[in-house]
Design a protein around this motif. Sequence first.
Motif, PDB file in Angstrom:
ATOM      1  N   THR A  73       0.852  -0.838   0.187  1.00 25.48           N
ATOM      2  CA  THR A  73       0.434   0.165   0.265  1.00 25.48           C
ATOM      3  C   THR A  73       0.762   0.851  -0.015  1.00 25.48           C
ATOM      4  O   THR A  73       2.046   1.156   0.101  1.00 25.48           O
ATOM      5  CB  THR A  73      -0.858   0.134   1.001  1.00 25.48           C
ATOM      6  OG1 THR A  73      -0.186  -0.066   2.633  1.00 25.48           O
ATOM      7  CG2 THR A  73      -2.202  -1.209   1.060  1.00 25.48           C
ATOM      8  N   ALA A  74       0.033   2.206  -0.176  1.00 22.45           N
ATOM      9  CA  ALA A  74       0.940   3.361  -0.203  1.00 22.45           C
ATOM     10  C   ALA A  74       1.439   4.254   1.182  1.00 22.45           C
ATOM     11  O   ALA A  74       2.716   4.613   1.478  1.00 22.45           O
ATOM     12  CB  ALA A  74       0.326   4.566  -0.340  1.00 22.45           C
ATOM     13  N   ASP A  75       1.043   3.333   2.156  1.00 24.27           N
ATOM     14  CA  ASP A  75       1.455   3.554   3.311  1.00 24.27           C
ATOM     15  C   ASP A  75       2.368   3.035   3.460  1.00 24.27           C
ATOM     16  O   ASP A  75       3.102   3.794   4.648  1.00 24.27           O
ATOM     17  CB  ASP A  75       0.417   3.365   4.830  1.00 24.27           C
ATOM     18  CG  ASP A  75      -1.385   4.609   4.329  1.00 24.27           C
ATOM     19  OD1 ASP A  75      -1.015   5.569   4.457  1.00 24.27           O
ATOM     20  OD2 ASP A  75      -2.052   4.137   4.632  1.00 24.27           O
ATOM     21  N   ALA A  76       2.005   1.999   3.665  1.00 15.51           N
ATOM     22  CA  ALA A  76       3.239   0.415   3.756  1.00 15.51           C
ATOM     23  C   ALA A  76       4.956   1.184   2.522  1.00 15.51           C
ATOM     24  O   ALA A  76       6.002   1.275   3.372  1.00 15.51           O
ATOM     25  CB  ALA A  76       3.261  -0.546   3.062  1.00 15.51           C
ATOM     26  N   VAL A  77       4.992   1.875   1.887  1.00 15.79           N
ATOM     27  CA  VAL A  77       5.759   2.302   1.021  1.00 15.79           C
ATOM     28  C   VAL A  77       6.523   3.787   1.753  1.00 15.79           C
ATOM     29  O   VAL A  77       6.769   3.592   1.926  1.00 15.79           O
ATOM     30  CB  VAL A  77       5.246   3.247  -0.464  1.00 15.79           C
ATOM     31  CG1 VAL A  77       6.064   3.923  -0.893  1.00 15.79           C
ATOM     32  CG2 VAL A  77       5.259   1.729  -1.174  1.00 15.79           C
ATOM     33  N   ALA A  78       5.503   4.728   2.060  1.00 16.72           N
ATOM     34  CA  ALA A  78       5.542   5.733   2.935  1.00 16.72           C
ATOM     35  C   ALA A  78       6.088   5.757   4.233  1.00 16.72           C
ATOM     36  O   ALA A  78       7.427   5.919   4.392  1.00 16.72           O
ATOM     37  CB  ALA A  78       4.958   6.147   3.419  1.00 16.72           C
ATOM     38  N   ALA A  79       5.837   4.406   4.442  1.00 14.75           N
ATOM     39  CA  ALA A  79       6.814   4.049   6.392  1.00 14.75           C
ATOM     40  C   ALA A  79       7.938   3.353   5.854  1.00 14.75           C
ATOM     41  O   ALA A  79       9.349   3.311   6.805  1.00 14.75           O
ATOM     42  CB  ALA A  79       6.001   3.045   6.708  1.00 14.75           C
ATOM     43  N   ARG A  80       7.684   2.321   4.963  1.00 21.37           N
ATOM     44  CA  ARG A  80       9.396   1.542   4.654  1.00 21.37           C
ATOM     45  C   ARG A  80      10.257   2.838   4.071  1.00 21.37           C
ATOM     46  O   ARG A  80      11.797   2.129   4.952  1.00 21.37           O
ATOM     47  CB  ARG A  80       9.305   0.864   3.163  1.00 21.37           C
ATOM     48  CG  ARG A  80      10.340   0.152   2.696  1.00 21.37           C
ATOM     49  CD  ARG A  80      11.006  -0.284   3.755  1.00 21.37           C
ATOM     50  NE  ARG A  80      12.382  -1.244   3.198  1.00 21.37           N
ATOM     51  CZ  ARG A  80      14.020  -1.175   3.032  1.00 21.37           C
ATOM     52  NH1 ARG A  80      13.681   0.649   3.880  1.00 21.37           N
ATOM     53  NH2 ARG A  80      14.261  -1.506   2.368  1.00 21.37           N
ATOM     54  N   PHE A  81      10.018   4.195   3.263  1.00 22.83           N
ATOM     55  CA  PHE A  81      11.056   4.880   2.666  1.00 22.83           C
ATOM     56  C   PHE A  81      10.626   6.640   3.400  1.00 22.83           C
ATOM     57  O   PHE A  81      11.495   7.022   3.183  1.00 22.83           O
ATOM     58  CB  PHE A  81      10.993   5.203   1.418  1.00 22.83           C
ATOM     59  CG  PHE A  81      11.462   4.342   0.559  1.00 22.83           C
ATOM     60  CD1 PHE A  81      12.477   3.295   0.265  1.00 22.83           C
ATOM     61  CD2 PHE A  81      10.225   3.124   0.288  1.00 22.83           C
ATOM     62  CE1 PHE A  81      12.894   2.637  -0.713  1.00 22.83           C
ATOM     63  CE2 PHE A  81      10.466   1.866  -0.738  1.00 22.83           C
ATOM     64  CZ  PHE A  81      11.484   1.520  -0.931  1.00 22.83           C
ATOM     65  N   GLY A  82      10.503   6.444   4.435  1.00 26.28           N
ATOM     66  CA  GLY A  82      10.869   7.669   5.857  1.00 26.28           C
ATOM     67  C   GLY A  82       9.389   9.009   4.440  1.00 26.28           C
ATOM     68  O   GLY A  82      10.318   9.905   4.882  1.00 26.28           O
ATOM     69  N   LEU A  83       8.840   8.797   3.796  1.00 26.43           N
ATOM     70  CA  LEU A  83       8.387   9.840   2.912  1.00 26.43           C
ATOM     71  C   LEU A  83       7.151  10.386   4.111  1.00 26.43           C
ATOM     72  O   LEU A  83       5.746   8.581   4.538  1.00 26.43           O
ATOM     73  CB  LEU A  83       8.015   8.975   1.860  1.00 26.43           C
ATOM     74  CG  LEU A  83       9.396   8.177   1.128  1.00 26.43           C
ATOM     75  CD1 LEU A  83       8.374   8.468   0.135  1.00 26.43           C
ATOM     76  CD2 LEU A  83      10.081   9.621   0.627  1.00 26.43           C
ATOM     77  N   PRO A  84       6.250  11.433   3.683  1.00 22.29           N
ATOM     78  CA  PRO A  84       4.764  11.492   3.320  1.00 22.29           C
ATOM     79  C   PRO A  84       4.406  11.176   2.893  1.00 22.29           C
ATOM     80  O   PRO A  84       5.044  10.840   1.537  1.00 22.29           O
ATOM     81  CB  PRO A  84       4.857  13.119   3.510  1.00 22.29           C
ATOM     82  CG  PRO A  84       5.938  13.680   3.408  1.00 22.29           C
ATOM     83  CD  PRO A  84       7.163  12.261   3.174  1.00 22.29           C
ATOM     84  N   ARG A  85       3.130  10.656   3.037  1.00 23.29           N
ATOM     85  CA  ARG A  85       2.164   9.488   1.831  1.00 23.29           C
ATOM     86  C   ARG A  85       2.339  10.398   0.946  1.00 23.29           C
ATOM     87  O   ARG A  85       1.931   9.756  -0.085  1.00 23.29           O
ATOM     88  CB  ARG A  85       0.980   9.257   3.127  1.00 23.29           C
ATOM     89  CG  ARG A  85      -0.031   8.704   2.384  1.00 23.29           C
ATOM     90  CD  ARG A  85      -1.330   8.293   2.926  1.00 23.29           C
ATOM     91  NE  ARG A  85      -2.377   7.142   2.468  1.00 23.29           N
ATOM     92  CZ  ARG A  85      -2.735   7.043   1.982  1.00 23.29           C
ATOM     93  NH1 ARG A  85      -2.849   7.808   0.319  1.00 23.29           N
ATOM     94  NH2 ARG A  85      -2.751   5.988   0.633  1.00 23.29           N
ATOM     95  N   PRO A  86       1.996  11.319   0.960  1.00 18.59           N
ATOM     96  CA  PRO A  86       1.460  12.075   0.276  1.00 18.59           C
ATOM     97  C   PRO A  86       2.627  12.211  -1.467  1.00 18.59           C
ATOM     98  O   PRO A  86       2.639  11.989  -2.962  1.00 18.59           O
ATOM     99  CB  PRO A  86       0.962  13.751  -0.490  1.00 18.59           C
ATOM    100  CG  PRO A  86       0.490  13.080   1.812  1.00 18.59           C
ATOM    101  CD  PRO A  86       1.439  12.782   2.049  1.00 18.59           C
ATOM    102  N   VAL A  87       3.627  11.992  -1.053  1.00 15.83           N
ATOM    103  CA  VAL A  87       4.941  12.156  -1.442  1.00 15.83           C
ATOM    104  C   VAL A  87       4.962  10.712  -2.486  1.00 15.83           C
ATOM    105  O   VAL A  87       5.256  10.279  -3.513  1.00 15.83           O
ATOM    106  CB  VAL A  87       6.246  12.169  -0.811  1.00 15.83           C
ATOM    107  CG1 VAL A  87       7.701  12.310  -2.059  1.00 15.83           C
ATOM    108  CG2 VAL A  87       6.097  13.429  -0.313  1.00 15.83           C
ATOM    109  N   ALA A  88       4.302   9.493  -1.161  1.00 16.06           N
ATOM    110  CA  ALA A  88       4.846   8.031  -1.689  1.00 16.06           C
ATOM    111  C   ALA A  88       3.902   7.640  -2.782  1.00 16.06           C
ATOM    112  O   ALA A  88       3.903   7.198  -4.340  1.00 16.06           O
ATOM    113  CB  ALA A  88       4.291   7.239  -0.609  1.00 16.06           C
ATOM    114  N   VAL A  89       2.415   8.673  -2.231  1.00 15.47           N
ATOM    115  CA  VAL A  89       1.490   8.392  -3.157  1.00 15.47           C
ATOM    116  C   VAL A  89       1.559   8.726  -4.987  1.00 15.47           C
ATOM    117  O   VAL A  89       2.132   8.186  -5.620  1.00 15.47           O
ATOM    118  CB  VAL A  89       0.070   9.033  -3.288  1.00 15.47           C
ATOM    119  CG1 VAL A  89      -0.917   8.924  -4.422  1.00 15.47           C
ATOM    120  CG2 VAL A  89      -0.526   7.985  -1.677  1.00 15.47           C
ATOM    121  N   THR A  90       2.187  10.299  -4.685  1.00 15.18           N
ATOM    122  CA  THR A  90       2.776  10.818  -6.341  1.00 15.18           C
ATOM    123  C   THR A  90       3.547   9.504  -6.883  1.00 15.18           C
ATOM    124  O   THR A  90       4.172   9.907  -8.412  1.00 15.18           O
ATOM    125  CB  THR A  90       3.670  11.861  -6.016  1.00 15.18           C
ATOM    126  OG1 THR A  90       3.051  12.245  -5.550  1.00 15.18           O
ATOM    127  CG2 THR A  90       4.446  12.682  -7.195  1.00 15.18           C
TER     128      THR A  90
END
Length: 85
Positions: A28-45
Amino acid sequence: MLKTPVGDTRLRILAWLREPGRGEHGATADAVAARFGLPRPVAVTHLRLLTSLGLLHTASFVGRLHYRRDEVRIVQVARTFEKGW
């Protein structure tokens, strides 16, 4: 397209999604954000760009949108660049 002057986050996302356990359902976008230390909107982008390039597929799993690699498309893109596109 995948590597920008600010870093190689998209390449790292693609590599992470190849790891065992990610291939079946993706992440999920949340998992990607958490894994890479990104804000969720950046991960979604990042995920949306990779999806628009055809390198990721989306699917709903347990009511949430998951992103998975499109291995066939990734091979096609790699071959295009190998030929000196």
